[in-house]
Design a protein around this motif. Structure first.
Motif, PDB file in Angstrom:
ATOM      1  N   LEU A 168      -4.213  -4.909  -6.844  1.00 50.92           N
ATOM      2  CA  LEU A 168      -3.757  -3.701  -7.540  1.00 50.92           C
ATOM      3  C   LEU A 168      -4.940  -2.895  -8.054  1.00 50.92           C
ATOM      4  O   LEU A 168      -4.910  -1.665  -8.051  1.00 50.92           O
ATOM      5  CB  LEU A 168      -2.821  -4.076  -8.682  1.00 50.92           C
ATOM      6  CG  LEU A 168      -1.500  -4.732  -8.266  1.00 50.92           C
ATOM      7  CD1 LEU A 168      -0.678  -5.097  -9.495  1.00 50.92           C
ATOM      8  CD2 LEU A 168      -0.703  -3.813  -7.346  1.00 50.92           C
TER       9      LEU A 168
ATOM     10  N   ALA B   2      -0.286  -0.743 -14.084  1.00 52.33           N
ATOM     11  CA  ALA B   2       0.684  -1.750 -13.641  1.00 52.33           C
ATOM     12  C   ALA B   2       1.039  -2.634 -14.833  1.00 52.33           C
ATOM     13  O   ALA B   2       0.165  -3.278 -15.423  1.00 52.33           O
ATOM     14  CB  ALA B   2       0.104  -2.600 -12.519  1.00 52.33           C
TER      15      ALA B   2
ATOM     16  N   GLU C 171       0.825  -1.203   0.000  1.00 48.15           N
ATOM     17  CA  GLU C 171       0.000   0.000   0.000  1.00 48.15           C
ATOM     18  C   GLU C 171       0.864   1.259   0.000  1.00 48.15           C
ATOM     19  O   GLU C 171       0.566   2.228  -0.706  1.00 48.15           O
ATOM     20  CB  GLU C 171      -0.933  -0.013   1.217  1.00 48.15           C
ATOM     21  CG  GLU C 171      -2.010  -1.084   1.178  1.00 48.15           C
ATOM     22  CD  GLU C 171      -1.489  -2.491   1.440  1.00 48.15           C
ATOM     23  OE1 GLU C 171      -2.211  -3.456   1.128  1.00 48.15           O
ATOM     24  OE2 GLU C 171      -0.344  -2.631   1.954  1.00 48.15           O
TER      25      GLU C 171
ATOM     26  N   PHE D 121      -5.163   0.757  -9.651  1.00 51.95           N
ATOM     27  CA  PHE D 121      -4.406   0.480 -10.867  1.00 51.95           C
ATOM     28  C   PHE D 121      -5.214  -0.361 -11.845  1.00 51.95           C
ATOM     29  O   PHE D 121      -5.953  -1.262 -11.461  1.00 51.95           O
ATOM     30  CB  PHE D 121      -3.113  -0.277 -10.541  1.00 51.95           C
ATOM     31  CG  PHE D 121      -2.042   0.584  -9.946  1.00 51.95           C
ATOM     32  CD1 PHE D 121      -1.085   1.182 -10.749  1.00 51.95           C
ATOM     33  CD2 PHE D 121      -1.998   0.818  -8.582  1.00 51.95           C
ATOM     34  CE1 PHE D 121      -0.107   1.992 -10.206  1.00 51.95           C
ATOM     35  CE2 PHE D 121      -1.025   1.619  -8.024  1.00 51.95           C
ATOM     36  CZ  PHE D 121      -0.069   2.220  -8.830  1.00 51.95           C
TER      37      PHE D 121
ATOM     38  N   CYS E  66       2.501   1.801  -3.433  1.00 53.95           N
ATOM     39  CA  CYS E  66       1.590   2.172  -4.519  1.00 53.95           C
ATOM     40  C   CYS E  66       0.880   3.504  -4.302  1.00 53.95           C
ATOM     41  O   CYS E  66       0.254   4.022  -5.229  1.00 53.95           O
ATOM     42  CB  CYS E  66       0.537   1.075  -4.703  1.00 53.95           C
ATOM     43  SG  CYS E  66       1.184  -0.482  -5.341  1.00 53.95           S
TER      44      CYS E  66
ATOM     45  N   ALA F 271       2.296   6.204  -6.628  1.00 54.84           N
ATOM     46  CA  ALA F 271       2.823   5.732  -7.917  1.00 54.84           C
ATOM     47  C   ALA F 271       1.777   5.854  -9.021  1.00 54.84           C
ATOM     48  O   ALA F 271       0.580   5.689  -8.794  1.00 54.84           O
ATOM     49  CB  ALA F 271       3.277   4.276  -7.790  1.00 54.84           C
TER      50      ALA F 271
ATOM     51  N   ILE G 148       3.852   1.286 -12.377  1.00 51.45           N
ATOM     52  CA  ILE G 148       4.642   0.276 -11.689  1.00 51.45           C
ATOM     53  C   ILE G 148       4.871  -0.902 -12.629  1.00 51.45           C
ATOM     54  O   ILE G 148       4.100  -1.135 -13.565  1.00 51.45           O
ATOM     55  CB  ILE G 148       3.973  -0.212 -10.384  1.00 51.45           C
ATOM     56  CG1 ILE G 148       2.612  -0.862 -10.675  1.00 51.45           C
ATOM     57  CG2 ILE G 148       3.829   0.922  -9.382  1.00 51.45           C
ATOM     58  CD1 ILE G 148       1.942  -1.426  -9.428  1.00 51.45           C
TER      59      ILE G 148
ATOM     60  N   THR H 262      -4.381  -3.033 -14.891  1.00 51.26           N
ATOM     61  CA  THR H 262      -3.245  -3.916 -15.125  1.00 51.26           C
ATOM     62  C   THR H 262      -3.100  -4.240 -16.609  1.00 51.26           C
ATOM     63  O   THR H 262      -4.091  -4.460 -17.309  1.00 51.26           O
ATOM     64  CB  THR H 262      -3.409  -5.220 -14.325  1.00 51.26           C
ATOM     65  OG1 THR H 262      -4.685  -5.814 -14.620  1.00 51.26           O
ATOM     66  CG2 THR H 262      -3.313  -4.948 -12.835  1.00 51.26           C
TER      67      THR H 262
ATOM     68  N   LYS I 133      -3.259   5.325 -13.654  1.00 49.98           N
ATOM     69  CA  LYS I 133      -2.408   4.430 -12.871  1.00 49.98           C
ATOM     70  C   LYS I 133      -2.384   3.074 -13.577  1.00 49.98           C
ATOM     71  O   LYS I 133      -3.429   2.442 -13.758  1.00 49.98           O
ATOM     72  CB  LYS I 133      -2.923   4.279 -11.436  1.00 49.98           C
ATOM     73  CG  LYS I 133      -3.026   5.598 -10.684  1.00 49.98           C
ATOM     74  CD  LYS I 133      -3.459   5.409  -9.246  1.00 49.98           C
ATOM     75  CE  LYS I 133      -2.307   4.934  -8.387  1.00 49.98           C
ATOM     76  NZ  LYS I 133      -2.630   4.977  -6.923  1.00 49.98           N
TER      77      LYS I 133
END
Length: 270
Positions: free
Chosen positions: A186, A217, A113, A191, A116, A119, A122, A193, A215
């Protein structure tokens, strides 16, 4: 500072450089007591700049007043083991270190946590076990603006000696931690993905929709088999790097470099 001349690698204290395995240095049972080895003056300096705690230095006698001198001054009151090159050269890989090694305390890992929280981009490393690839991925992540790296427990330790060396110290520059939660965590952290994989429903890496994600990932798979089917199925996007001449994939380190650049966060102008 204590300069300790050694004539044998069995000298007390030198075992952290000469005989302990990576697993023993890492100390999974008591992570706060874990150690890693940084090699070469440049890499050690990067680690010190990032706030890592030195525990001991090992170098050739000529480096005491040469390449190691600034490091010795910075490291303060720690043992500095030194010996003749003929002795130290019997250490596996010593000739690649530019003559200076530093044992350093492993940092306390930050939570998922915390990593992230601020961010925007990532990289998730899923099952990559080659130390050279891990080091190269971190180097690309640091150079190309990635905010953090997450690694599944099946991946290689970023503080592995060779990974640190290949990264040129970039492992000290990018926040990282282990991802032991499901990938859906995530999404809960805000995020979307993007699984890097060649599938029938994948979109090209330059697809405009990816640049609109606040955001993101980026998930990179293993060197041989790629990402697990369930990881691909769970991802919000499946993303491919278009290939030519019948080539079906790139080395994961090369693919990560392309992905880090192409999928970097948009410039907000701030």
């Amino acid at each position: 500072m204590a300069i300790i001349e050694i004539t044998t690698l069995s000298h007390s204290g030198v075992e952290i450089f000469s005989t302990l395995t990576e697993a023993q240095l890492r100390n999974r049972l008591e992570p706060v007591k874990g150690i890693f080895i940084a090699e070469s003056p440049k890499v050690i300096s990067v680690a010190l700049d990032a706030g890592y705690e030195p525990l001991a230095l090992l170098c050739e006698q000529k480096h005491i007043t040469g390449d190691a001198a600034p490091l010795i001054e910075r490291c303060g009151d720690i043992p500095v083991y030194t010996g003749k090159r003929e002795l130290l050269a019997t250490l596996t890989g010593y000739t690649l270190t530019r003559g200076v090694l530093c044992a350093m305390r492993r940092p306390r890992l930050r939570s998922l946590e915390d990593i992230c929280r601020t961010a925007r981009r990532i990289v998730v490393v899923d099952g990559v076990v080659d130390t050279t690839n891990i080091g190269a991925i971190f180097r690309s992540a640091a150079a190309l603006g990635i905010d953090a790296v997450l690694l599944t427990p099946t991946s290689c330790d970023p503080l592995n000696r060779r990974a640190v060396r290949v990264s040129m110290g970039s492992v000290f520059l990018v926040p990282w931690t282990w991802l032991e939660a499901p990938l859906s965590r995530l999404n809960e952290l805000g995020f979307r993905t993007a699984a890097m994989a060649l599938t029938d429903n994948s979109i090209p890496i330059d697809s405009p929709v990816l640049a609109t994600e606040p955001k993101l990932a980026i998930i990179m798979g293993t060197e041989g088999d790629g990402l697990p089917h369930e990881t691909i199925a769970e991802a919000n996007y499946v993303v491919r790097i278009p290939m030519s001449h019948g080539v079906d994939s790139l080395n994961v380190a090369a693919a990560a470099a392309i992905a880090c650049w192409q999928l970097r966060a948009p410039d907000t102008g701030n």
